[in-house]
Design a protein around this motif. Sequence first.
Motif, PDB file in Angstrom:
ATOM      1  N   GLN A  27       0.682  -1.362   0.287  1.00  0.00           N
ATOM      2  CA  GLN A  27       0.171  -0.172  -0.246  1.00  0.00           C
ATOM      3  C   GLN A  27       0.938   1.686  -0.302  1.00  0.00           C
ATOM      4  O   GLN A  27       0.636   1.418   0.838  1.00  0.00           O
ATOM      5  CB  GLN A  27      -1.137   0.445   0.977  1.00  0.00           C
ATOM      6  CG  GLN A  27      -1.697  -1.442   1.381  1.00  0.00           C
ATOM      7  CD  GLN A  27      -3.654  -1.031   1.599  1.00  0.00           C
ATOM      8  OE1 GLN A  27      -3.826  -0.112   2.239  1.00  0.00           O
ATOM      9  NE2 GLN A  27      -3.931  -2.419   2.190  1.00  0.00           N
ATOM     10  N   SER A  30       1.238   7.983   0.921  1.00  0.00           N
ATOM     11  CA  SER A  30       1.579   8.728   1.769  1.00  0.00           C
ATOM     12  C   SER A  30       0.188   8.508   2.990  1.00  0.00           C
ATOM     13  O   SER A  30      -0.036   8.802   4.233  1.00  0.00           O
ATOM     14  CB  SER A  30       1.867  10.032   1.656  1.00  0.00           C
ATOM     15  OG  SER A  30       0.588  10.787   0.440  1.00  0.00           O
ATOM     16  N   PRO A  51      -6.749   3.371   9.037  1.00  0.00           N
ATOM     17  CA  PRO A  51      -5.267   3.809   8.706  1.00  0.00           C
ATOM     18  C   PRO A  51      -5.635   5.229   8.359  1.00  0.00           C
ATOM     19  O   PRO A  51      -6.360   5.765   7.600  1.00  0.00           O
ATOM     20  CB  PRO A  51      -5.212   3.348   7.842  1.00  0.00           C
ATOM     21  CG  PRO A  51      -5.436   1.463   7.488  1.00  0.00           C
ATOM     22  CD  PRO A  51      -6.930   1.898   7.829  1.00  0.00           C
ATOM     23  N   THR A  54       0.729   7.184   6.475  1.00  0.00           N
ATOM     24  CA  THR A  54       1.645   6.161   6.148  1.00  0.00           C
ATOM     25  C   THR A  54       3.060   6.978   7.400  1.00  0.00           C
ATOM     26  O   THR A  54       3.625   5.725   7.834  1.00  0.00           O
ATOM     27  CB  THR A  54       1.995   6.304   5.094  1.00  0.00           C
ATOM     28  OG1 THR A  54       1.680   5.257   4.544  1.00  0.00           O
ATOM     29  CG2 THR A  54       3.599   5.402   4.934  1.00  0.00           C
ATOM     30  N   ASN A  58       1.037   2.121   8.542  1.00  0.00           N
ATOM     31  CA  ASN A  58       0.147   1.782   7.351  1.00  0.00           C
ATOM     32  C   ASN A  58      -0.036   0.011   7.209  1.00  0.00           C
ATOM     33  O   ASN A  58       0.838  -0.988   7.949  1.00  0.00           O
ATOM     34  CB  ASN A  58       1.655   2.153   5.703  1.00  0.00           C
ATOM     35  CG  ASN A  58       0.930   1.415   4.579  1.00  0.00           C
ATOM     36  OD1 ASN A  58       1.999   0.481   4.276  1.00  0.00           O
ATOM     37  ND2 ASN A  58       1.183   2.509   3.885  1.00  0.00           N
ATOM     38  N   PRO A 243       6.628   1.285   2.859  1.00  0.00           N
ATOM     39  CA  PRO A 243       5.521   0.685   2.638  1.00  0.00           C
ATOM     40  C   PRO A 243       6.571  -0.613   2.356  1.00  0.00           C
ATOM     41  O   PRO A 243       6.391  -1.960   2.278  1.00  0.00           O
ATOM     42  CB  PRO A 243       4.088   0.570   1.726  1.00  0.00           C
ATOM     43  CG  PRO A 243       4.614   2.551   2.559  1.00  0.00           C
ATOM     44  CD  PRO A 243       5.107   3.064   3.031  1.00  0.00           C
TER      45      PRO A 243
END
Length: 385
Positions: A27, A30, A51, A54, A58, A243
Motif C-alpha cells: 500500500q 502517503s 489508517p 503512513t 500503514n 511500505p
Amino acid sequence: MTGPLSIATRLTKPWSDGAGPITPPIQQTSLFAFDDYAAFEARMMGASDEPLYTRVQNPTVAAFESMMADLEGGAAAVAFASGMGAISATLLALALARPGARVACVEHVYPDAYRLLERVLRPMGVEVSYHSPEAFAEDAELLRGVDVAYLESPTSMVLDVIDLPRAAAHARRHGTMTVLDNSWATPVHQRPIESGIDVVVHSASKYISGHSDTVAGVVVGTAEVVGKIRDLTLPLLGAKLAPFEAWLLVRGLRTLVPRMRMHEATANLFVDRLARRPEVTRVRSPGPNATPGLTGRSGLLSIELAEGIDIPRLADGLKHFRLGVSWGGFESLIVPAAITLKQSGEKNAPQRFGVSPRLVRLSLGLEDAEDLWADLAAALEVAAA
C-alpha cells in the motif's frame, strides 16, 4: 490435538486464507481517505484505528510488525526506517521517562548505540554505565536504581554472551526495564522474551531481510511498552518504515529459517577448521547452549589472528569475501577491527572496550561452504607468508 506451529510453518503461511493474495499487497501511499465526515472525525478523535497517514501507520508495515511480534513472542511490534531508528526510539522513550534516569549498557555494544548513549543521552542528563556481560548475570545488585539495561547477546565484534534468564530475573527484582538486540541470533536461535527480557530490538537490515537490499529496524514487546515507543517517536521523530521496505522484509522473513540453517552449517564447518589453523589464535562464535536459550549459531563470527599475519594482505587476497560493513545478507563479508579502530573523532566503542586490532569479523553468506573455505584458507596462507 496438534501443538503450536513451528516458526518455519508460520513464516510461510500465505497472507490470505483460501482465494486471495499469497503476499500482503504494497500500500504505497502517503495518506488514506475517508468515506464521510463522521468516519474522518472518529479517526482523528481516536475512536477508530483506520489508517490515516503512513508516517503513523500503514497496512503493509503493520503486516511486517505482526509477523515480528508473533516470531518473538511479544504482544506488539513497531517498525522503523533503520536499526538505529529502533534503538534510539526505544532508549529515548524508556530512558527519558524521568529526570536523572540511569542506563546500564553491556560492554562491546554496537558502536552507533554507544555513540547514541554518549553523544545524545548523556548530555540530556541520563547516567550511563558499562558492564561486562558476566556482570549482568552474576551481580544481583548491579541493576539496583537502574531504569534501563541495554543488552546484546552475543555482543558486537567479540560475540560474548549473557545468561539472559538470570540477568532478566535480577532486573525484574529491581524494576529495571531490559532491552536486548537479538539481530545476531534472530528468533530462530534465541527467544529473549521467553527468558524474561522485556523489549527486543532488531536491525532488520541483517538476517530478517537477508538480501542486503533493505535498511530497517523493529521493536517487539508488550502492548504498553511498544505503544509508548510508537506514540513518542513515530508522530514526532518520524523514523517510520516505508511500505515497500516492509514488503521486502516480509519477503525476507519467508526464507528466514532455511537461510539461518544454511548460515549455521557453514559456520559450523568454519569453526571446526579455523580452530586447527596456525594463523588463528582464537575463534569467537557462540554455539548452541553457549548460554541458556541460545539454540543455534549464526553466520557472523570473529577470529583473532596470530602476530605476523598481514591483515590487509588477507583482506585483499579474498575472492568470495567482500570488504564491507553490515552482515546477514546472501553475500560473505570481512571487516578487520583494525579499520574500525581508526575511525576518527572520538573513542568509539571498539576502542572503549579494548577490541584487539588482530580481530577480524567474518559474515558467512549463502555461497557454497567449501568454496568459501578454500578462499579463506588460501588467503590465510598468503597473509602468513
